[in-house]
Structure formats: C-alpha cells, structure tokens
Design an enzyme around this catalytic site. Structure first.
Site, PDB file in Angstrom:
ATOM      1  N   ASP A 205      38.064  38.818  48.916  1.00 25.62           N
ATOM      2  CA  ASP A 205      38.165  39.800  47.826  1.00 25.62           C
ATOM      3  C   ASP A 205      37.452  39.203  46.614  1.00 25.62           C
ATOM      4  O   ASP A 205      36.820  38.135  46.724  1.00 25.62           O
ATOM      5  CB  ASP A 205      39.645  40.134  47.523  1.00 25.62           C
ATOM      6  CG  ASP A 205      39.819  41.589  47.111  1.00 25.62           C
ATOM      7  OD1 ASP A 205      39.160  41.980  46.137  1.00 25.62           O
ATOM      8  OD2 ASP A 205      40.585  42.325  47.756  1.00 25.62           O
ATOM      9  N   HIS A 279      34.904  44.967  46.269  1.00 32.88           N
ATOM     10  CA  HIS A 279      35.795  43.786  46.341  1.00 32.88           C
ATOM     11  C   HIS A 279      35.050  42.533  46.802  1.00 32.88           C
ATOM     12  O   HIS A 279      35.621  41.686  47.481  1.00 32.88           O
ATOM     13  CB  HIS A 279      36.964  44.067  47.299  1.00 32.88           C
ATOM     14  CG  HIS A 279      37.963  45.048  46.755  1.00 32.88           C
ATOM     15  ND1 HIS A 279      38.969  44.688  45.907  1.00 32.88           N
ATOM     16  CD2 HIS A 279      38.095  46.386  46.938  1.00 32.88           C
ATOM     17  CE1 HIS A 279      39.699  45.760  45.583  1.00 32.88           C
ATOM     18  NE2 HIS A 279      39.177  46.812  46.203  1.00 32.88           N
ATOM     19  N   ASP A 355      37.282  49.910  50.873  1.00 37.89           N
ATOM     20  CA  ASP A 355      38.044  50.597  49.825  1.00 37.89           C
ATOM     21  C   ASP A 355      37.459  50.337  48.440  1.00 37.89           C
ATOM     22  O   ASP A 355      36.824  49.312  48.201  1.00 37.89           O
ATOM     23  CB  ASP A 355      39.510  50.123  49.849  1.00 37.89           C
ATOM     24  CG  ASP A 355      39.628  48.627  49.632  1.00 37.89           C
ATOM     25  OD1 ASP A 355      38.801  47.879  50.204  1.00 37.89           O
ATOM     26  OD2 ASP A 355      40.521  48.187  48.897  1.00 37.89           O
ATOM     27  N   GLU A 356      37.724  51.266  47.551  1.00 32.76           N
ATOM     28  CA  GLU A 356      37.520  51.104  46.111  1.00 32.76           C
ATOM     29  C   GLU A 356      36.146  50.510  45.762  1.00 32.76           C
ATOM     30  O   GLU A 356      36.061  49.581  44.969  1.00 32.76           O
ATOM     31  CB  GLU A 356      38.637  50.230  45.531  1.00 32.76           C
ATOM     32  CG  GLU A 356      40.001  50.869  45.675  1.00 32.76           C
ATOM     33  CD  GLU A 356      41.139  49.986  45.202  1.00 32.76           C
ATOM     34  OE1 GLU A 356      42.098  50.528  44.641  1.00 32.76           O
ATOM     35  OE2 GLU A 356      41.086  48.752  45.400  1.00 32.76           O
ATOM     36  N   GLU A 496      48.121  40.252  43.856  1.00 31.55           N
ATOM     37  CA  GLU A 496      47.673  40.024  42.466  1.00 31.55           C
ATOM     38  C   GLU A 496      48.791  39.402  41.626  1.00 31.55           C
ATOM     39  O   GLU A 496      48.562  38.462  40.868  1.00 31.55           O
ATOM     40  CB  GLU A 496      47.279  41.354  41.793  1.00 31.55           C
ATOM     41  CG  GLU A 496      45.957  41.927  42.238  1.00 31.55           C
ATOM     42  CD  GLU A 496      46.146  42.972  43.317  1.00 31.55           C
ATOM     43  OE1 GLU A 496      47.113  42.845  44.112  1.00 31.55           O
ATOM     44  OE2 GLU A 496      45.330  43.903  43.377  1.00 31.55           O
TER      45      GLU A 496
HETATM   46  C1  ACM Z   1      43.794  49.293  48.945  1.00 38.44           C
HETATM   47  O1  ACM Z   1      44.982  49.277  48.578  1.00 38.44           O
HETATM   48  N1  ACM Z   1      42.840  49.157  48.032  1.00 38.44           N
HETATM   49  C2  ACM Z   1      43.417  49.459  50.322  1.00 38.44           C
END
Ligand code: ACM
Length: 640
Positions: A205, A279, A355-356, A496
């Site tokens: 990440d 990420h 993702d994201e 986190e």
């Molecule tokens: C995620 O929670 N960004 C997969």
C-alpha cells in the site's frame, strides 16, 4: 478387560449424573444432540489417526501439544486406526467413501462416556472437530501453563457439522502498520479456533511494500520504510528529509514460505494482495518510473500524512499514488512481481487490489491521453479497465486466478474468470454475480472490522461505526442471486489506526466471532440471543490467554435529538436487552444508585456541562464510563 471398561464407564456416567452440560461453541455447529455426563481426558488417553496421512497427523500433534500446556500431560498420537482400550481416547477416522453432507471440511463428532470418535471425509474436517473439542473442554484448556485440580471434561454430545461457505476469511493489512512474522502466525492461530480457512494478506500500500521481490530489491530497501509517527493516522505533519525512515519492515521470501506452511498446517490458505494501480506510493517511491507524473522521484513512502482529499462524491489525490497505465515499463514490473508472488503462494488466487484509484493525475497525463487514443478508451474508467485486463493476463499467465476489489467492474469488459470482492456494500457483488462472476462478500456495512464498535465518545476514533449486532446480521447471499456464485465472505481489518497487536485484538474480537458464525453456521441457526453468551464464554478464555477483546457490546450508543421546545433529549441504544443504564448530568460518576434509563427520552438540564453514563447487568458494572460534553450533545442534536 470389557468388564473393567464397563465399570469405568459407569463410574464416569455416575460422576456426570445430573450435570447438564453447557455447549458453547462458536461458530454454532450445524447439528447438536446433547447427552448427559462427560468424558474425562486423562494421562492415559491417546489419539489415534489413520495411517498414511501426514497432514492430519501433524495437525493432531499440534493439538496434543497445545493441550499439554494446560493439562500438563501430553496425549500421544498413534497412527493406524481405532484404539478403544482406554476410556478417554480420541479416535479419528477418515471416511472411505465420502459422506456428501460433510464435504471437504465437515465432521461428525461423537462424545460418549467412553471416548471420542471423529469422522470426516478430509483432514480439514477432523481438524475442525478438534477445534470444537477445544471449545467443549473447560476454558482452562486454552492456558499455556499447567492448570491443576481440574477435570478435563468433554460433555457427552453428538455433533454433525459442516460450513455454509468455502471462503471464510479475514483480511489483515500489514502495510499501514507492519506486523511481524510471529504476529501473523499468532493471528492465524486465533483464526483457526473459529474455523476460518483464509488469510487475505494485504501486503502492499502507500505506507509500505512488505514482500521481498528478489528481482526488484528497492521495493523493500526503500518501499518498506517510513517515518514513525503516533497519533491519529491520516493527518500527520509531513515528514522532512532529515527524519529517519526506519519504521516498518518486510517479509523475506523465506519468511513468507514459512508462514504459508504454518497456515497450510492449519488448513488455512493465504491470498496475497498487491494493491494496484492506486495505493502504490511505496512502489513508486522505490521505482519513480512507474508513475506518469513528472517529479515522482521526490515522492516518499507515506508516513500517515494527508495524500488524498475525500469529498461527498469521490476523492482527489494530492500526490500521484498510482501506477501509470500507459507505461509499458509498469507491465514489465508487474510481470516480475507476479512471477515471484505466484512462486511463493500456492493458493489459486492472487488479489490485485484495484480499489480507490484516483484519476486526477491520469487526466493530466499526455501519456494516458495517447493511450486513450490508441486503445479507443472513452474515459478514465475504461483506462482502469484496460489496466485491469492487462494485469489479468499477467496473473493468468502465472497459472493463477485474479481477484480484485469491486472497482475492477468499472469500465466494463472484466474477464469472466475474474472474481470480485464486494466492499462498497453488496451492490458490486450483486452486479458481478449477475454477470456470472464469482463473488466474495466483504461489505463495509457489515464486516469492516477497523470501524468503531460503539459510541465515538469512548472509541479510538475512526470515521464510521459498526456494531457487533450489525456484523452478526450480515447475510452474504443477496435475494435473487445464485448462491453458487457467492464463494463466501471475510472480515477486513485495515490498520491505519492500529499500531500494535493489543489494539488489533480489540478491533477484531468479538466481531470476527460474528463473521465466523455467519460464514460457517447454517443460516437457520443464527440467533443473536444465543450468540451473546457464547461470546462471553470466549471472553473468559481470552482473559486466560491474556488476549484483548472489545467490551463494546455492553456500551450503548448515545442518541441526542432536539425536543419541541428546543431542549435536548437523550436516548441510549443498547445491543443487549438486559443492561441497566445509569446516568448523571452533575459531573459525578453514576452507579446503580443513580437514575436509571427507562426507555423514555431524557431531557438534558439546561446547565448540564456533561452527560455521564454506565451500563450494569445484574447489579454489576459491565460497561465503561461514557462521557459526552454538552458541545458534543448539541452537535449530535444539530443545535448550533
Ligand atoms: C477498501 O476498503 N479500500 C477495499
């Protein structure tokens, strides 16, 4: 011999006479028939396993070793079939012809006054029977040190048990904060007690690349390290170049092989995740050429400073943490990464994240514009879909199946073989299943174990709340969807805000008990009222194990609303019906002699500066003291 045996059995059953065994197992077994009395494990007990099954023999040896810590005697494991000579033996048999009800992971467990018989089709089933036995034994069985003056009783019972889903996972993020190899093994030990069979290992990440890739050494020389910061992750002061980058770590390939074997010995698969194209700051800090954005050589592995702006309809990256989809070097890089990942992880899937992924830097990139023209891509979603398809080809070429977060659906044309992990609620999973993809359900709304567990006034702050009862109500198969396409589900633990294993345990348990039960037990067996005492039985074990868990199920959520005269009214939302809530507005500590909430809204006195409350059960405090300031109450009531 037979007479002695009968006499012994009689003694045992007399001994157990009148004692109604309490069966408290998580996840709830499919079928239980309770009997009367107990079997007692003793120093002359033995466990027999069938010949020629080293995987099973090893698992049983582990069980015997684990138990010996508490009992002080090591039960020998013998190969070669049933041994009924002594009272207190455990016989394990594998079915010659498979029992269709049991599948690959089910088992039958029969405990009589004389002994224990386990039958299963496959070693995994027998292993799960042993996990059930551990929960049937007194709680002291989990102790790592010898417990004296106790009988190691297993209640007489007949259990037939098998999982509802084959994919029963927990995702563990070791990037945001690094957890050692031993901590990961401990996590696996904790999982298998509740019959989880999959660890989704989030290995990369923005904050750290945790897996050695021998052909790309900078990924761990540079990418595994950031600046140690403490506090509320996400808004830290950006580090200076003078600050040492010595916080983090990574797993060598030998470490990973060791963990993979450790997991396999416990019938757990490991799903590795390399999160791309978003990420990816740790990879870009290591190899800046992977970015489309000029100046990426100045980028550093994130230490928890702000790098993304979140707003109502999306997000914007403040620095470009994405791999460049228009750069062939990126695909060469990914080929190297996935070649090595495929070699060290035997599981059939590789997770590519997806993702994201912020698109605002791609939108400005001439390289991406050129790619769009060349490939006739209409928008950024199609650019991402192009990337996902290229990655899918790479992963497939390594003999693996690809799985990704539900954004991999965006832009269309997802290869049929891809599996979708639905996290933004259930809708991605529903859409994917309608298109014929396999699906794993991991919705934020039910299984995000990094969310707060009760009132924000007492929880370590995270941006959302997810209570135990809500997690327990998770139903992975949506109405109208072919259940065969729903492989199962998993709880996700993002780290986190999790800096150490104590807090990891607090966040995971007991909600992961709920996820385990959802994924294993028949839907018809699910019952929150029966679940709670079983959770509390596990708490007692965790106390013995010195493991942390969240007591948030005892702590109500405080609701504040505006009354008709502009006054504030408070209510308490309890997860358990049998809690008494006592409160004060005079700044003193409430106890059971204070006013008790009776279910009607409580007006807040006009001069109150604080509300304090605490939950009791049966006259004893079980909750934590919760304090809300008047400013907080006004905020919740929407009063300026
Ligand atoms: C995620 O929670 N960004 C997969």
């Amino acid at each position: 011999m037979k007479k002695i045996f009968l006499l012994f059995s009689l003694c045992l059953s007399l001994h157990g006479f009148g004692q109604q065994p309490v069966i408290q197992v998580i996840p709830e077994p499919a079928e239980i028939r309770t009997g009367e009395g107990f079997l007692v494990l003793n120093p002359s007990s033995s466990i027999s396993v069938p010949d020629g099954n080293p995987a099973l023999a090893k698992a049983v040896e582990n069980f015997a070793l684990q138990l010996s810590g508490a009992t002080g005697f090591r039960i020998p494991v013998r190969s070669g079939g049933a041994n009924t000579r002594n009272v207190g033996n455990i016989n394990i048999e594998l079915n010659k012809s498979a029992d269709a009800t049991l599948g690959n992971e089910g088992y039958k467990l029969s405990v009589t006054n004389a002994g224990v018989n386990i039958t299963a089709n496959k070693p995994a089933g027998a292993f799960y029977a042993l996990q059930t036995i551990l929960q049937l034994l007194p709680k002291e069985a989990v102790s790592k040190t010898q417990v004296k003056d106790i009988e190691w009783k297993i209640p007489v019972v007949e259990i037939t048990d098998y999982p509802r889903f084959g994919w029963r996972g927990l995702m563990f993020d070791v990037s945001r904060h690094f957890f050692t190899k031993q901590e990961v093994k401990d996590f696996i030990d904790d999982m298998v007690r509740y019959k989880y069979n999959l660890l989704h290992w989030h290995l990369t990440d923005d904050e750290g690349w945790r897996i050695e890739i021998k052909s790309l050494p900078k990924l761990t020389e540079v990418g595994a390290w950031n600046v140690k910061r403490t506090g509320h992750f996400g808004n830290f002061v950006p580090p200076t170049d003078a600050e040492p980058r010595n916080y983090g770590g990574f797993y060598t390939q030998d470490d990973i092989k060791e963990v993979v074997q450790y997991a396999a010995d416990r019938f757990v698969n490991i799903l590795p995740e390399v999160d791309i194209p978003g990420h990816s700051l740790a990879a870009i800090a290591s190899y800046p050429d992977l970015s489309c954005t000029p100046g990426a050589d100045k980028y550093r592995v994130r230490s928890g400073e702000k790098i993304m702006d979140w707003h109502a309809n999306g997000f914007t990256a403040l620095i470009d943490n994405t791999l460049c989809p228009a750069n062939e070097k990126v695909y060469v890089f990914l080929d190297k990464v996935f070649t090595e990942v495929a070699q060290i992880f035997p599981f059939e899937y590789i997770h590519m994240g997806g993702d994201e992924c912020a698109k605002n830097f791609w939108e400005k990139s001439p390289q991406v514009k050129a790619l769009m023209q060349k490939e006739k891509l209409k928008d950024m979603h199609e650019v991402q879909a192009y990337f996902v398809k290229r990655v899918s080809k790479i992963i497939t070429s390594k003999g693996k199946k690809m799985i990704g977060w539900d954004e991999i659906l965006e832009g269309g044309d997802l290869p049929k073989s891809a599996t979708v992990m639905s996290w933004r609620g259930m809708k991605g999973g529903i859409e994917a299943a309608k298109m014929g993809h396999d699906v794993v359900m991991t919705p934020t709304t039910f299984v995000y174990l990094d969310y707060m567990q009760t009132d924000p006034a007492i929880e370590p702050p995270v941006y959302a709340t997810l209570r135990l009862k809500t997690t327990y109500s998770f139903e992975p198969v949506p109405d109208g969807i072919d259940p065969k396409l729903i492989r199962g589900g998993q709880g996700n633990i993002w780290t986190e805000q999790i800096y150490n294993t104590r807090h990891l345990q607090y966040m995971v348990w007991p909600r992961a008990f709920a996820v385990a039960e959802v994924l294993w037990s028949p839907k018809s067996k699910r019952n929150f009222e029966s679940f709670v005492p079983r959770v509390e039985a596990q708490f007692a074990r965790y106390d013995l194990l010195n493991m942390k868990y969240s007591p948030a199920l005892y702590d109500p959520l405080v609701k504040v609303k505006k009354g008709s005269n502009n006054e504030m009214l408070v209510d308490f939302d309890r997860e358990l019906n049998n809690l008494d809530i006592y409160y004060s507005f005079d700044n003193s500590f409430p106890d059971k002699f204070y006013p008790k909430y009776d279910g009607t809204s409580i007006p807040v006195p006009v001069d109150a500066s604080n509300l304090k409350l605490i939950a009791y059960r049966d006259g004893k405090p079980v909750g934590r003291l919760i304090t809300l300031t008047s400013a907080e109450m006004r905020k919740r009531a929407g009063i300026k």
